[in-house]
Design a protein around this motif. Structure first.
Motif, PDB file in Angstrom:
ATOM      1  N   GLN A   1       0.852  -1.184   0.000  1.00  0.00           N
ATOM      2  CA  GLN A   1       0.000   0.000   0.000  1.00  0.00           C
ATOM      3  C   GLN A   1       0.887   1.233   0.000  1.00  0.00           C
ATOM      4  N   LEU A   2       0.629   2.149  -0.939  1.00  0.00           N
ATOM      5  CA  LEU A   2       1.405   3.364  -1.040  1.00  0.00           C
ATOM      6  C   LEU A   2       0.919   4.361   0.011  1.00  0.00           C
ATOM      7  N   GLN A   3       1.845   4.883   0.763  1.00  0.00           N
ATOM      8  CA  GLN A   3       1.457   5.778   1.841  1.00  0.00           C
ATOM      9  C   GLN A   3       2.543   6.802   2.103  1.00  0.00           C
ATOM     10  N   ILE A   4       2.106   8.009   2.427  1.00  0.00           N
ATOM     11  CA  ILE A   4       3.026   9.071   2.843  1.00  0.00           C
ATOM     12  C   ILE A   4       2.534   9.570   4.193  1.00  0.00           C
ATOM     13  N   VAL A   5       3.429   9.676   5.142  1.00  0.00           N
ATOM     14  CA  VAL A   5       3.048  10.126   6.476  1.00  0.00           C
ATOM     15  C   VAL A   5       3.952  11.270   6.903  1.00  0.00           C
ATOM     16  N   GLU A   6       3.338  12.400   7.232  1.00  0.00           N
ATOM     17  CA  GLU A   6       4.080  13.536   7.750  1.00  0.00           C
ATOM     18  C   GLU A   6       4.040  13.517   9.277  1.00  0.00           C
ATOM     19  N   SER A   7       5.054  14.077   9.875  1.00  0.00           N
ATOM     20  CA  SER A   7       5.101  14.223  11.333  1.00  0.00           C
ATOM     21  C   SER A   7       5.995  15.398  11.684  1.00  0.00           C
ATOM     22  N   GLY A   8       5.974  15.763  12.957  1.00  0.00           N
ATOM     23  CA  GLY A   8       6.861  16.818  13.428  1.00  0.00           C
ATOM     24  C   GLY A   8       6.181  18.154  13.679  1.00  0.00           C
ATOM     25  N   GLY A   9       4.909  18.251  13.341  1.00  0.00           N
ATOM     26  CA  GLY A   9       4.207  19.500  13.593  1.00  0.00           C
ATOM     27  C   GLY A   9       3.950  19.697  15.077  1.00  0.00           C
ATOM     28  N   GLY A  10       3.448  20.873  15.406  1.00  0.00           N
ATOM     29  CA  GLY A  10       3.147  21.167  16.806  1.00  0.00           C
ATOM     30  C   GLY A  10       2.965  22.636  17.035  1.00  0.00           C
ATOM     31  N   LEU A  11       2.952  23.008  18.307  1.00  0.00           N
ATOM     32  CA  LEU A  11       2.814  24.405  18.723  1.00  0.00           C
ATOM     33  C   LEU A  11       4.195  24.947  19.071  1.00  0.00           C
ATOM     34  N   VAL A  12       4.528  26.084  18.512  1.00  0.00           N
ATOM     35  CA  VAL A  12       5.828  26.692  18.759  1.00  0.00           C
ATOM     36  C   VAL A  12       5.656  28.204  18.860  1.00  0.00           C
ATOM     37  N   GLN A  13       6.497  28.836  19.647  1.00  0.00           N
ATOM     38  CA  GLN A  13       6.445  30.286  19.782  1.00  0.00           C
ATOM     39  C   GLN A  13       7.080  30.967  18.575  1.00  0.00           C
ATOM     40  N   PRO A  14       6.680  32.190  18.282  1.00  0.00           N
ATOM     41  CA  PRO A  14       7.342  32.933  17.200  1.00  0.00           C
ATOM     42  C   PRO A  14       8.858  32.974  17.403  1.00  0.00           C
ATOM     43  N   GLY A  15       9.577  32.756  16.313  1.00  0.00           N
ATOM     44  CA  GLY A  15      11.031  32.688  16.377  1.00  0.00           C
ATOM     45  C   GLY A  15      11.573  31.298  16.605  1.00  0.00           C
ATOM     46  N   GLY A  16      10.701  30.367  16.909  1.00  0.00           N
ATOM     47  CA  GLY A  16      11.120  29.000  17.175  1.00  0.00           C
ATOM     48  C   GLY A  16      11.322  28.193  15.910  1.00  0.00           C
ATOM     49  N   SER A  17      11.622  26.901  16.111  1.00  0.00           N
ATOM     50  CA  SER A  17      11.926  26.009  15.001  1.00  0.00           C
ATOM     51  C   SER A  17      11.157  24.705  15.124  1.00  0.00           C
ATOM     52  N   LEU A  18      10.901  24.116  13.989  1.00  0.00           N
ATOM     53  CA  LEU A  18      10.330  22.774  13.912  1.00  0.00           C
ATOM     54  C   LEU A  18      10.970  22.062  12.733  1.00  0.00           C
ATOM     55  N   ARG A  19      11.001  20.733  12.820  1.00  0.00           N
ATOM     56  CA  ARG A  19      11.488  19.933  11.704  1.00  0.00           C
ATOM     57  C   ARG A  19      10.412  18.924  11.333  1.00  0.00           C
ATOM     58  N   LEU A  20       9.892  19.069  10.140  1.00  0.00           N
ATOM     59  CA  LEU A  20       8.879  18.155   9.650  1.00  0.00           C
ATOM     60  C   LEU A  20       9.536  16.993   8.905  1.00  0.00           C
ATOM     61  N   SER A  21       8.924  15.826   9.025  1.00  0.00           N
ATOM     62  CA  SER A  21       9.396  14.643   8.312  1.00  0.00           C
ATOM     63  C   SER A  21       8.287  14.105   7.426  1.00  0.00           C
ATOM     64  N   CYS A  22       8.704  13.488   6.340  1.00  0.00           N
ATOM     65  CA  CYS A  22       7.773  12.872   5.392  1.00  0.00           C
ATOM     66  C   CYS A  22       8.337  11.497   5.060  1.00  0.00           C
ATOM     67  N   VAL A  23       7.650  10.460   5.488  1.00  0.00           N
ATOM     68  CA  VAL A  23       8.127   9.101   5.282  1.00  0.00           C
ATOM     69  C   VAL A  23       7.213   8.387   4.300  1.00  0.00           C
ATOM     70  N   ALA A  24       7.815   7.760   3.303  1.00  0.00           N
ATOM     71  CA  ALA A  24       7.052   7.019   2.304  1.00  0.00           C
ATOM     72  C   ALA A  24       7.152   5.528   2.573  1.00  0.00           C
ATOM     73  N   SER A  25       6.067   4.835   2.323  1.00  0.00           N
ATOM     74  CA  SER A  25       6.069   3.374   2.435  1.00  0.00           C
ATOM     75  C   SER A  25       5.344   2.796   1.233  1.00  0.00           C
ATOM     76  N   GLY A  26       5.783   1.617   0.821  1.00  0.00           N
ATOM     77  CA  GLY A  26       5.169   0.980  -0.327  1.00  0.00           C
ATOM     78  C   GLY A  26       5.814   1.363  -1.647  1.00  0.00           C
ATOM     79  N   PHE A  27       6.715   2.326  -1.621  1.00  0.00           N
ATOM     80  CA  PHE A  27       7.451   2.723  -2.815  1.00  0.00           C
ATOM     81  C   PHE A  27       8.669   3.525  -2.356  1.00  0.00           C
ATOM     82  N   THR A  28       9.578   3.802  -3.264  1.00  0.00           N
ATOM     83  CA  THR A  28      10.775   4.557  -2.909  1.00  0.00           C
ATOM     84  C   THR A  28      10.694   5.961  -3.473  1.00  0.00           C
ATOM     85  N   LEU A  29      11.361   6.872  -2.757  1.00  0.00           N
ATOM     86  CA  LEU A  29      11.320   8.283  -3.139  1.00  0.00           C
ATOM     87  C   LEU A  29      12.326   8.651  -4.219  1.00  0.00           C
TER      88      LEU A  29
END
Length: 125
Positions: free
Chosen positions: A1-29
């Motif tokens: 089954q082809l699937q893409i899943v994002e993660s890493g979001g959330g609540l952050v204060q202005p000036g802060g940082s986040l790192r989002l991830s995108c993982v694929a399964s069922g196929f290669t990127l």
């Protein structure tokens, strides 16, 4: 089954940082242009950044240039979006999307073949 899943979001204060991830399964990127999009309530989905296959060239929307960095790790079948100096206007649901082949279509919405379910990013004090 082809699937893409994002993660890493959330609540952050202005000036802060986040790192989002995108993982694929069922196929290669390896053969896909990878793009990050975002959508805020009441607004159209907008392209944030893309990274191509091969030379890994990148492109950023003017609104995030100099603050965000896209990358990919084909060995781990994962892409990332490093977001620094976040602003309240960056608040949105962020989506990972794949376009088979090069990124020649840029931010043309309907050219992207696969989409994740999105991850919420909220920038607020």
């Amino acid at each position: 089954q082809l699937q893409i899943v994002e993660s890493g979001g959330g609540l952050v204060q202005p000036g802060g940082s986040l790192r989002l991830s995108c993982v694929a399964s069922g196929f290669t990127l390896d053969h896909y242009c990878i793009a990050w999009w975002r959508q805020s309530p009441g607004k159209e989905r907008e392209g944030v950044s893309w990274i191509s296959v091969g030379d890994g060239s990148t492109h950023y929307a003017d609104s995030v240039k100099g603050r965000f960095a896209i990358s990919r790790d084909n060995a781990k079948n994962t892409a990332f979006l490093q977001m620094n100096s976040l602003k309240p206007e960056d608040t949105a649901v962020y989506y990972c999307a794949l376009d088979y082949g090069s990124c020649s279509s840029g931010f043309v919405f309907y050219e992207y073949d696969y989409w994740g379910q999105g991850t919420q990013v909220t920038v607020s004090s």
